[in-house]
Motif scaffolding. Sequence first.
Motif, PDB file in Angstrom:
ATOM      1  N   LYS A  44       0.803  -1.144  -0.214  1.00 56.05           N
ATOM      2  CA  LYS A  44      -0.034   0.062   0.102  1.00 56.05           C
ATOM      3  C   LYS A  44       0.817   1.315   0.189  1.00 56.05           C
ATOM      4  O   LYS A  44       1.252   1.732   1.026  1.00 56.05           O
ATOM      5  N   THR A  45       1.458   1.951  -1.186  1.00 53.63           N
ATOM      6  CA  THR A  45       2.039   2.946  -1.323  1.00 53.63           C
ATOM      7  C   THR A  45       1.186   4.080  -1.596  1.00 53.63           C
ATOM      8  O   THR A  45       0.097   3.914  -2.119  1.00 53.63           O
ATOM      9  N   PHE A  46       1.749   5.320  -0.902  1.00 51.93           N
ATOM     10  CA  PHE A  46       1.008   6.461  -1.269  1.00 51.93           C
ATOM     11  C   PHE A  46       1.830   7.790  -1.695  1.00 51.93           C
ATOM     12  O   PHE A  46       1.809   8.402  -2.341  1.00 51.93           O
ATOM     13  N   SER A  47       2.926   7.446  -1.000  1.00 51.37           N
ATOM     14  CA  SER A  47       3.674   8.981  -0.958  1.00 51.37           C
ATOM     15  C   SER A  47       4.267   9.053  -2.267  1.00 51.37           C
ATOM     16  O   SER A  47       4.375   8.137  -3.137  1.00 51.37           O
ATOM     17  N   ASN A  48       4.355  10.441  -2.889  1.00 50.59           N
ATOM     18  CA  ASN A  48       5.008  10.685  -4.147  1.00 50.59           C
ATOM     19  C   ASN A  48       6.509  11.527  -3.751  1.00 50.59           C
ATOM     20  O   ASN A  48       6.667  12.012  -4.831  1.00 50.59           O
TER      21      ASN A  48
ATOM     22  N   ILE B 267       9.202  -6.374  18.011  1.00 49.62           N
ATOM     23  CA  ILE B 267       8.817  -5.369  17.194  1.00 49.62           C
ATOM     24  C   ILE B 267       8.267  -5.908  15.841  1.00 49.62           C
ATOM     25  O   ILE B 267       8.377  -6.835  15.625  1.00 49.62           O
ATOM     26  N   SER B 268       7.791  -4.986  15.402  1.00 49.24           N
ATOM     27  CA  SER B 268       7.449  -5.147  13.676  1.00 49.24           C
ATOM     28  C   SER B 268       7.864  -4.303  12.636  1.00 49.24           C
ATOM     29  O   SER B 268       7.707  -2.946  12.960  1.00 49.24           O
ATOM     30  N   LEU B 269       8.423  -4.832  11.520  1.00 50.45           N
ATOM     31  CA  LEU B 269       8.804  -3.695  10.552  1.00 50.45           C
ATOM     32  C   LEU B 269       7.904  -4.407   8.965  1.00 50.45           C
ATOM     33  O   LEU B 269       8.362  -5.286   8.467  1.00 50.45           O
ATOM     34  N   PRO B 270       6.679  -3.851   9.328  1.00 49.98           N
ATOM     35  CA  PRO B 270       5.663  -4.543   8.537  1.00 49.98           C
ATOM     36  C   PRO B 270       5.931  -4.665   6.836  1.00 49.98           C
ATOM     37  O   PRO B 270       5.511  -5.725   6.180  1.00 49.98           O
ATOM     38  N   ASN B 271       6.542  -3.804   6.228  1.00 47.66           N
ATOM     39  CA  ASN B 271       7.064  -3.753   5.093  1.00 47.66           C
ATOM     40  C   ASN B 271       8.233  -4.657   4.735  1.00 47.66           C
ATOM     41  O   ASN B 271       8.665  -4.616   3.324  1.00 47.66           O
ATOM     42  N   THR B 272       8.675  -5.285   5.368  1.00 46.59           N
ATOM     43  CA  THR B 272       9.843  -6.267   5.246  1.00 46.59           C
ATOM     44  C   THR B 272       9.682  -7.128   3.959  1.00 46.59           C
ATOM     45  O   THR B 272      10.535  -7.545   3.326  1.00 46.59           O
ATOM     46  N   TYR B 343       7.057  -1.177 -12.255  1.00 45.89           N
ATOM     47  CA  TYR B 343       8.230  -1.625 -11.429  1.00 45.89           C
ATOM     48  C   TYR B 343       9.245  -0.552 -10.630  1.00 45.89           C
ATOM     49  O   TYR B 343       8.972  -0.322  -9.527  1.00 45.89           O
ATOM     50  N   TYR B 344       9.855   0.173 -11.715  1.00 47.73           N
ATOM     51  CA  TYR B 344      10.814   1.204 -10.830  1.00 47.73           C
ATOM     52  C   TYR B 344      10.218   2.214  -9.863  1.00 47.73           C
ATOM     53  O   TYR B 344      10.472   2.268  -8.864  1.00 47.73           O
ATOM     54  N   ASN B 345       9.143   2.809 -10.432  1.00 48.72           N
ATOM     55  CA  ASN B 345       8.316   3.774  -9.475  1.00 48.72           C
ATOM     56  C   ASN B 345       7.987   3.085  -8.336  1.00 48.72           C
ATOM     57  O   ASN B 345       7.830   3.498  -7.266  1.00 48.72           O
ATOM     58  N   LYS B 346       7.116   2.064  -8.545  1.00 46.42           N
ATOM     59  CA  LYS B 346       6.641   1.170  -7.510  1.00 46.42           C
ATOM     60  C   LYS B 346       7.647   1.036  -6.252  1.00 46.42           C
ATOM     61  O   LYS B 346       7.597   1.295  -5.051  1.00 46.42           O
ATOM     62  N   ALA B 347       8.849   0.381  -6.769  1.00 48.73           N
ATOM     63  CA  ALA B 347       9.812  -0.020  -6.061  1.00 48.73           C
ATOM     64  C   ALA B 347      10.461   1.201  -5.290  1.00 48.73           C
ATOM     65  O   ALA B 347      10.708   1.175  -3.903  1.00 48.73           O
ATOM     66  N   GLN B 348      10.406   2.300  -6.024  1.00 52.06           N
ATOM     67  CA  GLN B 348      11.032   3.568  -5.037  1.00 52.06           C
ATOM     68  C   GLN B 348       9.828   3.813  -4.067  1.00 52.06           C
ATOM     69  O   GLN B 348      10.347   4.277  -2.844  1.00 52.06           O
ATOM     70  N   LYS B 349       8.683   4.028  -4.318  1.00 51.96           N
ATOM     71  CA  LYS B 349       7.590   4.238  -3.241  1.00 51.96           C
ATOM     72  C   LYS B 349       7.783   3.270  -1.977  1.00 51.96           C
ATOM     73  O   LYS B 349       7.519   3.412  -0.916  1.00 51.96           O
ATOM     74  N   LEU B 353       8.317   3.163   2.048  1.00 53.50           N
ATOM     75  CA  LEU B 353       7.626   2.634   3.233  1.00 53.50           C
ATOM     76  C   LEU B 353       8.518   1.795   4.274  1.00 53.50           C
ATOM     77  O   LEU B 353       8.406   1.849   5.302  1.00 53.50           O
ATOM     78  N   ILE B 354       9.497   1.246   3.468  1.00 52.17           N
ATOM     79  CA  ILE B 354      10.549   0.416   4.450  1.00 52.17           C
ATOM     80  C   ILE B 354      11.446   1.412   5.220  1.00 52.17           C
ATOM     81  O   ILE B 354      11.785   1.357   6.286  1.00 52.17           O
TER      82      ILE B 354
END
Lengths: 84, 446
Positions: A44-48, B267-272, B343-349, B353-354
Amino acid sequence: MISKKQVIHIANLSRIEISDKEAERFQKDFSDILNYFDLLKKAKTFSNKKNDFCITNFRKDEIVKFPDFDGKGKYIKVQKIYDN
Amino acid sequence: MTIREIEQGLKNKKFSVLEIAKFYLNKKDKVNAFITRTKELAILQAKKKKDNNDLLSKIPYAVKDNIMVKGVKTTCASKALKDYRALYSATCVERINGIVLGKTNLDEFAMGSSTETSFFHTTKNPHDFKRVPGGSSGGSAAAVAADLAPYAIGSDTGGSIRLPASFCGVVGLKPTYGAVSRYGLVAFASSLDQIGPLTKTVEDAEFVFNKIAHKDKKDLTSLDRKFIKKKKTFKIGLPKEYFISGIDPEVKKAIEKAIQGLKTEKISLPNTKYALASYYIISTAEASANLARFDGIRYGNKAKAKDLLSFYLKTRAESFGQEVKRRIMLGTFSLSSGYYDAYYNKAQKVRELITEDFKKVFQKFDFIITPTSPSVAFKIGEKKDPISMYLSDIFTVSVNLAGLPAISIPVGKSNNLPIGLQIIGKPFDEENIFQLAKLIEKKCQR
């Protein structure tokens, strides 16, 4: 799934010649890997906003002489690539 | 020997700088840790007059073969650069100003987790010759573990210092992004690459880090060293995503034993779970751009061809091994029109999160402790498909995505194979990482 034609196209863009057999192997590898990458669709990404790794502290350009310059005028000598 | 032991030996006149250099130069490399050994250079450097206060100038060390030492071959374990001689030295090599014993093996262009993708040879794990040393800095880790060098320099893009340190039973530090200049490191993925030491003790890692952590105007991403106040007590988080059922029970046991008595909390790092995919998209995209320079025009391997396009195509086909080709093409794909956003843009987003996950945890905690790898060293030839190899990095890549410092220290063995514990800290908190690491190191020796 990625097609063999796509693989050959990507190889061309990457400037890497591949054989027919290699194209088939990469097709399988890439299909598996891209399949794994599809996991990201669930995130669930949102930030840009830009990430923390953007360089903002650029320094000024300055001309530094190349110590072992091998060339003529502004041109650097390289090996002959092809004949006319 | 450790750096500290050599320092003592020199002080007590047990041996001279030249003698200790020769001692290491004459050792037989039974694990194939080196690509090039630099005997003449080392003797020349050992004979130079030394400043008494400059400890590292007197200590021999090994350098990963993607880091440049002037006049010495820098091959990146690739056919593309098999005869390339460095025209200048990397900033870290100049700062250390020590005695270079040789250039160590790696996966081709640091792309791999075992040194099996090296054009030259596979390095053997000193603890079991049938097993890999980990990668990509496998030659550096094996050289230190086999005492072919007191310490070595490596690079870490997604775990390339910590994983081999874990597999070979040595200490490996991946510093904060920006802490050490990468000038003179052959770039793989510029937003992730970092140079760091592989040593026998935490104290040695601290020695080397203190010397190389420095702002360098030749690397715009390098920053002034910051110091966070030394802590007396530590609050440690144990992320549940790193203690899953899939990890080797012996690894889990060793980690739990090592942290007994420390103040820890789950603890939790949910986006791992997204880290590995995000890492492989970003790192291959950056690699596809960084490796475009190996086109045979200015340097490196050249093919024979009739026109310019086929010259590029053939040169690069000849120059790179399968894994490097695979990664260049994957990167080209995820940056290509129509796939960039997915792919690329999604990976950057996802990378965002991480990074946010870590920031949140570090508001309450000083450190995060995890296993460095889910398993001990695997057998040479065991991992045949790319994904199973990529999964070796599952516990190390998040740190690079978030630009954090992390250290791997040996905390035990399973069937004579070393187990590594990873401590992740806040940006530029290497000092406190060393403190905690020394505490655990001491406990494990008892």
